[in-house]
Structures are given as structure tokens and as C-alpha cells.
Design an enzyme around this catalytic site. Structure first.
Site, PDB file in Angstrom:
ATOM      1  N   ILE A   1      53.568  12.570  18.510  1.00  0.00           N
ATOM      2  CA  ILE A   1      54.539  13.469  19.136  1.00  0.00           C
ATOM      3  C   ILE A   1      55.926  12.845  19.152  1.00  0.00           C
ATOM      4  O   ILE A   1      56.940  13.537  19.000  1.00  0.00           O
ATOM      5  CB  ILE A   1      54.081  13.863  20.558  1.00  0.00           C
ATOM      6  CG1 ILE A   1      54.889  15.061  21.071  1.00  0.00           C
ATOM      7  CG2 ILE A   1      54.194  12.697  21.529  1.00  0.00           C
ATOM      8  CD1 ILE A   1      54.628  16.340  20.325  1.00  0.00           C
TER       9      ILE A   1
ATOM     10  N   SER B   1      56.199  -0.106  22.089  1.00  0.00           N
ATOM     11  CA  SER B   1      54.810   0.229  21.807  1.00  0.00           C
ATOM     12  C   SER B   1      54.065  -1.050  21.483  1.00  0.00           C
ATOM     13  O   SER B   1      54.592  -1.901  20.764  1.00  0.00           O
ATOM     14  CB  SER B   1      54.708   1.200  20.624  1.00  0.00           C
ATOM     15  OG  SER B   1      53.357   1.363  20.227  1.00  0.00           O
TER      16      SER B   1
ATOM     17  N   LYS C   1      54.716  16.072  28.323  1.00  0.00           N
ATOM     18  CA  LYS C   1      53.703  16.789  29.091  1.00  0.00           C
ATOM     19  C   LYS C   1      52.309  16.248  28.765  1.00  0.00           C
ATOM     20  O   LYS C   1      52.077  15.781  27.624  1.00  0.00           O
ATOM     21  CB  LYS C   1      53.790  18.294  28.827  1.00  0.00           C
ATOM     22  CG  LYS C   1      53.571  18.708  27.371  1.00  0.00           C
ATOM     23  CD  LYS C   1      52.098  18.911  27.049  1.00  0.00           C
ATOM     24  CE  LYS C   1      51.865  19.174  25.596  1.00  0.00           C
ATOM     25  NZ  LYS C   1      50.447  19.214  25.232  1.00  0.00           N
TER      26      LYS C   1
ATOM     27  N   ASP D   1      45.141  19.676  27.152  1.00  0.00           N
ATOM     28  CA  ASP D   1      46.368  19.117  26.586  1.00  0.00           C
ATOM     29  C   ASP D   1      47.159  20.214  25.865  1.00  0.00           C
ATOM     30  O   ASP D   1      48.343  20.399  26.143  1.00  0.00           O
ATOM     31  CB  ASP D   1      46.048  17.958  25.645  1.00  0.00           C
ATOM     32  CG  ASP D   1      47.300  17.382  24.995  1.00  0.00           C
ATOM     33  OD1 ASP D   1      47.982  16.577  25.636  1.00  0.00           O
ATOM     34  OD2 ASP D   1      47.596  17.769  23.844  1.00  0.00           O
TER      35      ASP D   1
END
Length: 308
Positions: A14, A36, A90, A168
Site C-alpha cells: 500500500i 522498515s 486504515k 480489511d
């Protein structure tokens, strides 16, 4: 006005597909770093975690958190404590109390906090809300079916507790109906199908109602093959409204009214820039509450194990 120096925390699908092009396409932002433990982003400074990121980029203004929801709270809390403006992918957390605590912290720190509902930015959503505001809604059918193997390949976190499984994508539909339908929604019943080897559901059916008595049915499936389905059909006393392709197409009585290209994430970042400049909070948990209600009240059935 100086550009907002922003970093991504979490460099998965994403982030690469949506956040990076939205940031680089907005002149209000400068993407300067990423954090990350497993991946790196070309063209920026890279760090293993948010702690190293904020230590290594002391003039950073904001972070966009794109990690799985189970670890989002600790990252967001640390960033807010350091005075960073924060955007949350989200869902905004793994629990409602996590999100509430982040809102309280953002208020104390006087920084921006945004819970993003990208599907609300689809071209047909706001026109649909305006049209429905003056009409009596009789019934709603939500059909949200997609293939997890296409959209989340190899992402095992989605099947763990807190990963939400079919919710999701399903929460995207919830973000739309909580925006466009008059009145508050209440869950009447639900059934959640859990694969025998997973901690999150692969499919669900929900029946809800609003305070005006409209019947709302949701059918969610994470194993849809072939064409993907993201449709909301609203029957009213003045005809039928249909949102399809996730809200990008709006029809009234089958006549096309709006069909527009995807601007969801660019719109989110335009909104985030405004929030940062005014240090405001935009956190609506209405879609997340519906998911929580489904887990609390829904009947659970065990189905075949999920195989990638």
C-alpha cells in the site's frame, strides 16, 4: 510556505502503490525517509524503525504509518510523543481504545492526527451523500468481494488476530455507508466465517439498520475470483442510487452520473496538508465501531483452511 518533510513507516504494497505517488505528486510534501525492518525505499534515507528514523532525521515534520494494524499503536504513540504529525492508514489501529488514546495524545501535543478512509475520497461518495440527505432510504445492499491473493499476496498478518481478515477491505464499504447514509447505523446480527487455520474471518454477512428503519445488508468475501465487486445499492422513495467500483462510479436509476479516475490518496494527502498546517485532528471511528460490533456480536462458523 515550507514543504512538509514526511516519512513513511512501513514500506509494503500500500505504501509503494498509493502513498509514494500521492506524496511525490503533492507539492506541499517532501518525502525524505522511510522506516522498515525488511524493506527499503529508493531515493530516500532508510531506517530500521521509527526510533532510528526520528533520531536520524531531526527536522522531520510528519509520518505516515502504513504498517499492519497490530503494531500501529506503539509506532504512532512514539511519533506523537516526539511532536510529529501522524497519518494512519486504515484501520487506524487494532482496537478502539488504541485510537482513542492516540487522539488524546495528539490533543495534548497539539499536533495533527488523521485516520484515513480512502474509499470516502472516491468520486461518487460525496455526491451520493448529498443526494441521499433529502430522501428516505428504504434498503441498502453492500456487496464487497475481492481476492485476497491478488490484493494481499503473502501477507500473513491479515489472518492474525487484529489483522481483520475480510474486514480489511470490508471496512472500506463501512467507511462509505457511514458517510453517505442518514442517521446512525446499528448492527442487528452477523455471521463471520473463519478458516480453520486463521484467526480472522474470510467472509461475513451483516444486517444493520439506521434510526429511520432502513434495512442494510452487507455481504463480504475475501475469496472472490475473476471480476472484483465493490458495490453499494441504495433504494429510496425517489429511486435507486448505485455506487460501484468502490465508489468511483455513481448511477441514479441506472443512468451514469459520475465516473472519475482514482484520486483517493491524493485527496487524503491534500487533506493531511491542511491538518498539519493547522495542527488539527480528523479521526472518525464510525467504520471501526461497526467492525468491532461484528466481532462482538457475530456468530462464528469454521470453514475450510485458507491456502495461499
Amino acid at each position: 510556505m515550507n514543504k512538509i518533510k514526511i516519512a513513511l513507516v512501513g514500506v509494503g504494497k500500500i505504501a509503494r502503490d498509493q502513498h509514494v505517488p500521492a506524496i511525490t505528486g503533492n507539492p506541499a510534501f517532501e518525502l525524505v525517509a522511510a522506516a522498515s525492518p525488511n524493506h527499503k525505499l529508493d531515493g530516500v534515507q532508510n531506517f530500521p524503525d521509527v526510533q532510528a528514523l526520528l533520531a536520524g532525521v531531526p527536522d522531520l515534520d510528519a509520518v505516515a504509518i502504513c504498517t499492519p494494524p497490530q503494531i500501529r499503536y506503539d509506532i504512532a504513540r512514539f511519533a506523537l510523543e516526539q511532536g510529529q504529525h501522524v497519518m494512519l492508514e486504515k484501520p487506524p489501529g487494532a482496537t478502539l481504545n488504541e485510537v482513542s488514546a492516540l487522539v488524546d495524545l495528539a490533543q495534548r501535543k497539539s499536533v495533527a492526527l488523521q485516520a484515513t478512509w480512502h474509499s470516502r475520497e472516491a468520486a461518487g461518495v460525496e455526491p451520493a451523500r448529498r443526494w441521499l440527505a433529502n430522501r428516505n432510504v428504504r434498503s441498502v445492499q453492500v456487496t464487497w468481494k475481492e481476492d485476497v491473493r491478488v490484493w494481499h499476496p503473502g501477507q500473513t498478518w491479515i489472518w492474525k488476530a487484529g489483522g481483520l481478515g475480510v474486514f480489511d477491505p470490508g471496512i472500506n464499504a463501512m467507511s462509505i455507508i457511514t458517510r453517505i447514509l442518514p442517521g446512525s447505523l446499528v448492527l442487528r446480527d452477523a455471521e463471520l466465517a473463519f478458516p480453520a487455520n486463521c484467526e480472522a474471518p474470510v467472509a461475513a454477512t451483516l444486517r444493520l439498520t439506521n434510526e429511520f428503519g432502513a434495512d442494510v445488508r452487507m455481504d463480504l468475501d475475501f475469496l472472490q475470483t475473476g471480476p472484483q465487486t465493490w458495490d453499494i445499492v441504495v433504494d429510496t422513495d425517489d429511486g435507486r442510487l448505485t455506487l460501484s467500483k468502490g465508489g468511483s462510479i455513481l448511477r441514479l436509476n441506472d443512468d451514469p452520473l459520475i465516473e472519475a479516475p482514482d484520486r483517493e490518496y491524493p485527496n487524503l494527502y491534500a487533506r493531511f496538508a491542511d491538518l498539519v498546517h493547522s495542527s488539527r485532528i480528523d479521526v472518525d471511528v464510525a467504520p471501526f465501531r461497526l467492525v468491532a460490533d461484528a466481532f462482538m456480536r457475530g456468530r462464528r462458523v469454521v470453514v475450510e483452511p485458507f491456502v495461499e
